[in-house]
Design a protein around this motif. Structure first.
Motif, PDB file in Angstrom:
ATOM      1  N   UNK A  39      22.792  42.368  62.389  1.00 29.90           N
ATOM      2  CA  UNK A  39      24.163  42.718  62.754  1.00 29.90           C
ATOM      3  C   UNK A  39      24.247  43.920  63.691  1.00 29.90           C
ATOM      4  N   UNK A  40      23.301  44.862  63.578  1.00 37.01           N
ATOM      5  CA  UNK A  40      23.288  46.027  64.468  1.00 37.01           C
ATOM      6  C   UNK A  40      22.254  45.885  65.577  1.00 37.01           C
ATOM      7  N   UNK A  41      21.443  44.842  65.521  1.00 36.79           N
ATOM      8  CA  UNK A  41      20.342  44.668  66.480  1.00 36.79           C
ATOM      9  C   UNK A  41      19.463  45.920  66.511  1.00 36.79           C
ATOM     10  N   UNK A  42      19.131  46.444  65.316  1.00 37.57           N
ATOM     11  CA  UNK A  42      18.343  47.673  65.232  1.00 37.57           C
ATOM     12  C   UNK A  42      17.010  47.493  64.522  1.00 37.57           C
ATOM     13  N   UNK A  43      16.760  46.311  63.961  1.00 41.59           N
ATOM     14  CA  UNK A  43      15.521  46.127  63.201  1.00 41.59           C
ATOM     15  C   UNK A  43      14.279  46.392  64.026  1.00 41.59           C
ATOM     16  N   UNK A  44      14.215  45.828  65.237  1.00 42.83           N
ATOM     17  CA  UNK A  44      13.044  46.002  66.090  1.00 42.83           C
ATOM     18  C   UNK A  44      12.893  47.421  66.588  1.00 42.83           C
ATOM     19  N   UNK A  45      13.991  48.016  67.040  1.00 45.96           N
ATOM     20  CA  UNK A  45      13.931  49.387  67.557  1.00 45.96           C
ATOM     21  C   UNK A  45      13.547  50.367  66.455  1.00 45.96           C
ATOM     22  N   UNK A  46      14.111  50.185  65.260  1.00 48.87           N
ATOM     23  CA  UNK A  46      13.772  51.065  64.141  1.00 48.87           C
ATOM     24  C   UNK A  46      12.300  50.919  63.753  1.00 48.87           C
TER      25      UNK A  46
ATOM     26  N   UNK B 132      24.415  46.888  56.105  1.00 55.38           N
ATOM     27  CA  UNK B 132      24.941  46.303  54.873  1.00 55.38           C
ATOM     28  C   UNK B 132      26.453  46.142  54.941  1.00 55.38           C
ATOM     29  N   UNK B 133      27.148  47.183  55.381  1.00 56.44           N
ATOM     30  CA  UNK B 133      28.610  47.137  55.445  1.00 56.44           C
ATOM     31  C   UNK B 133      29.071  46.087  56.441  1.00 56.44           C
ATOM     32  N   UNK B 134      28.468  46.085  57.636  1.00 53.10           N
ATOM     33  CA  UNK B 134      28.853  45.100  58.651  1.00 53.10           C
ATOM     34  C   UNK B 134      28.558  43.680  58.167  1.00 53.10           C
ATOM     35  N   UNK B 135      27.401  43.493  57.541  1.00 52.44           N
ATOM     36  CA  UNK B 135      27.023  42.167  57.061  1.00 52.44           C
ATOM     37  C   UNK B 135      27.947  41.636  55.988  1.00 52.44           C
ATOM     38  N   UNK B 136      28.328  42.487  55.069  1.00 52.39           N
ATOM     39  CA  UNK B 136      29.185  42.026  53.977  1.00 52.39           C
ATOM     40  C   UNK B 136      30.634  41.858  54.404  1.00 52.39           C
ATOM     41  N   UNK B 137      31.000  42.367  55.573  1.00 52.20           N
ATOM     42  CA  UNK B 137      32.351  42.151  56.083  1.00 52.20           C
ATOM     43  C   UNK B 137      32.614  40.675  56.381  1.00 52.20           C
ATOM     44  N   UNK B 138      31.564  39.876  56.449  1.00 57.75           N
ATOM     45  CA  UNK B 138      31.753  38.435  56.634  1.00 57.75           C
ATOM     46  C   UNK B 138      32.411  37.805  55.417  1.00 57.75           C
ATOM     47  N   UNK B 139      32.349  38.525  54.295  1.00 61.88           N
ATOM     48  CA  UNK B 139      32.966  38.021  53.066  1.00 61.88           C
ATOM     49  C   UNK B 139      33.586  39.207  52.350  1.00 61.88           C
ATOM     50  N   UNK B 140      34.901  39.387  52.463  1.00 65.82           N
ATOM     51  CA  UNK B 140      35.570  40.571  51.935  1.00 65.82           C
ATOM     52  C   UNK B 140      35.368  40.726  50.440  1.00 65.82           C
ATOM     53  N   UNK B 141      35.439  39.618  49.706  1.00 66.83           N
ATOM     54  CA  UNK B 141      35.262  39.715  48.259  1.00 66.83           C
ATOM     55  C   UNK B 141      33.864  40.177  47.920  1.00 66.83           C
ATOM     56  N   UNK B 142      32.879  39.688  48.668  1.00 66.93           N
ATOM     57  CA  UNK B 142      31.502  40.129  48.427  1.00 66.93           C
ATOM     58  C   UNK B 142      31.364  41.614  48.718  1.00 66.93           C
TER      59      UNK B 142
END
Length: 396
Positions: free
Chosen positions: A302-309, A360-370
């Motif tokens: 979601x942040x496109x940061x896995x590779x850079x990190x 985590x926050x951005x990913x879970x925004x796909x499902x508000x209840x989650x």
């Protein structure tokens, strides 16, 4: 018959992070070997979005200028809501350098810069014995009976890391979202210039970035379905499901998907992540065993940061080891190794925590209840464990 070999530094996993870590160590004059279980180096997925922090790491690895020749700079971003056609400008890379690299180009460049015989293919680790309380070496057992006794073990073995379980990290979790990725080649110039586009309609998001003037990398995220596990095994079905998901999108986007290279298509039906509160509660090392990349901080894209990190991890870890491996009166090197890994953990903990929390926050925004369910009760854990005055860990 078992045979024993003593190595100073062993890296488990020959992906981007493993190769980058070996190269970072090589640049500091430290030898290492990379154990890759596959019979050849493989680049899972078509492309990787390299953010400004990733380019800083690539510069320190000495390969940034070479890789720049393979990809265009992304100079603008546009968010488009499909239903009403509304356009909003997006800031790309926080205003810094951002490019979309082919994973195969990155892997090849990293591997070519390593000394001969650094990477050992077809080497599967079956067990690791760690003594965290003494100066004894850790022992790696390989599938062919070989035993390795390194001073340092670095787990770069991905989201399903064997080494992570040794260190004590909880298993990675997954979002209720799937991701589809692919590449489309245009015989003439593609129409997207040097811009990043993100289209959004009814919970389906499709993003695209030019690789060069003729090739475009695209990705789609949508709600996970019960058939995705089956679809992920058939690239023709992946294309069909993608076309179905983007009904109502602009015609040139549908055409892009229809013309995509079938061999480039990849569906991830379990977008895995490491819970940010787990990163706060767990040490990054046990004895002289540590982690880097997805093995440490698995992040959904979601942040496109896995590779850079992961590249940041490699550079910081190599620096910490090079600064400590010369400790006097330490004939085994174990005291130096522990000091280096403690320094690495201290520098990286808050950095990867914040990246993981935002993902985590951005990913879970796909499902508000989650989102509400998962965050409830976790904020107290974060509040209790986080030292408010702790500065962000050093960046590369």
């Amino acid at each position: 018959m078992e045979k024993s070999e003593e190595e100073k530094i062993v890296i488990v996993g020959g992906g981007i992070c493993g190769l980058a870590t070996a190269l970072a160590l090589h640049r500091k004059g430290l030898e290492s070997i990379v154990l890759e279980k596959s019979e050849k180096l493989r680049a899972t997925g078509a492309c990787i979005i390299m953010q400004p922090n990733g380019w800083r790491a690539l510069h320190q690895l000495g390969i940034a200028s070479k890789l720049r020749q393979t990809a265009l700079p992304i100079q603008s971003g546009h968010y488009i809501t499909v239903k009403d056609g509304k356009h909003t400008d997006l800031l790309v890379g926080n205003g810094g350098e951002c490019r979309c690299l082919r994973r195969s180009d990155l892997m090849k460049t990293l591997a070519e810069e390593l000394p001969p015989n650094t990477v050992r293919l077809g080497c599967k680790v079956v067990s690791i014995k760690v003594d965290a309380n003494t100066s004894a070496y850790s022992i790696l057992h390989l599938h062919d009976g070989t035993m390795l006794m390194p001073r340092v073990i670095i787990g770069c073995d991905g989201v399903n890391s064997v080494v992570a379980s040794i260190v004590g990290l909880n298993s990675s979790r997954h979002f209720s979202t799937c991701a589809i990725r692919g590449v489309t080649h245009y015989q003439t110039l593609h129409p997207f210039g040097t811009a990043f586009y993100l289209f959004d309609k009814d919970g389906v998001r499709l993003g695209l970035l030019p690789i060069n003037h003729n090739d475009v990398y695209w990705f789609l995220t949508r709600k996970l379905t019960s058939t995705d596990s089956m679809v992920s095994k058939d690239q023709k079905l992946i294309k069909e499901s993608t076309v179905e998901a983007i009904k109502g999108f602009p015609n040139h986007i549908t055409e892009m998907i229809n013309n995509s290279d079938v061999d480039s298509l990849h569906l991830t039906d379990q977008m895995r992540y490491r819970a940010p509160w787990d990163l706060l509660r767990t040490k990054f090392c046990k004895g002289t065993v540590t982690l880097a990349g997805d093995a440490l901080h698995a992040m959904a894209p979601f942040l496109a940061q896995g590779g850079s990190a992961s590249l940041e991890d490699a550079v910081v870890l190599a620096r910490c080891l090079s600064q400590n491996m010369g400790i006097a009166l330490d004939p085994t090197g174990m005291k130096a190794a522990r000091a280096a890994l403690d320094q690495y953990a201290k520098e990286r903990k808050m950095r990867v925590f914040w990246l993981s929390l935002e993902t985590f926050v951005v990913g879970t925004m796909h499902d508000t209840s989650a989102l509400l369910v998962k965050i409830k009760g976790k904020l107290e854990v974060v509040r209790d464990l986080l030292v408010p005055s702790h500065p962000e860990a050093k960046r590369v």
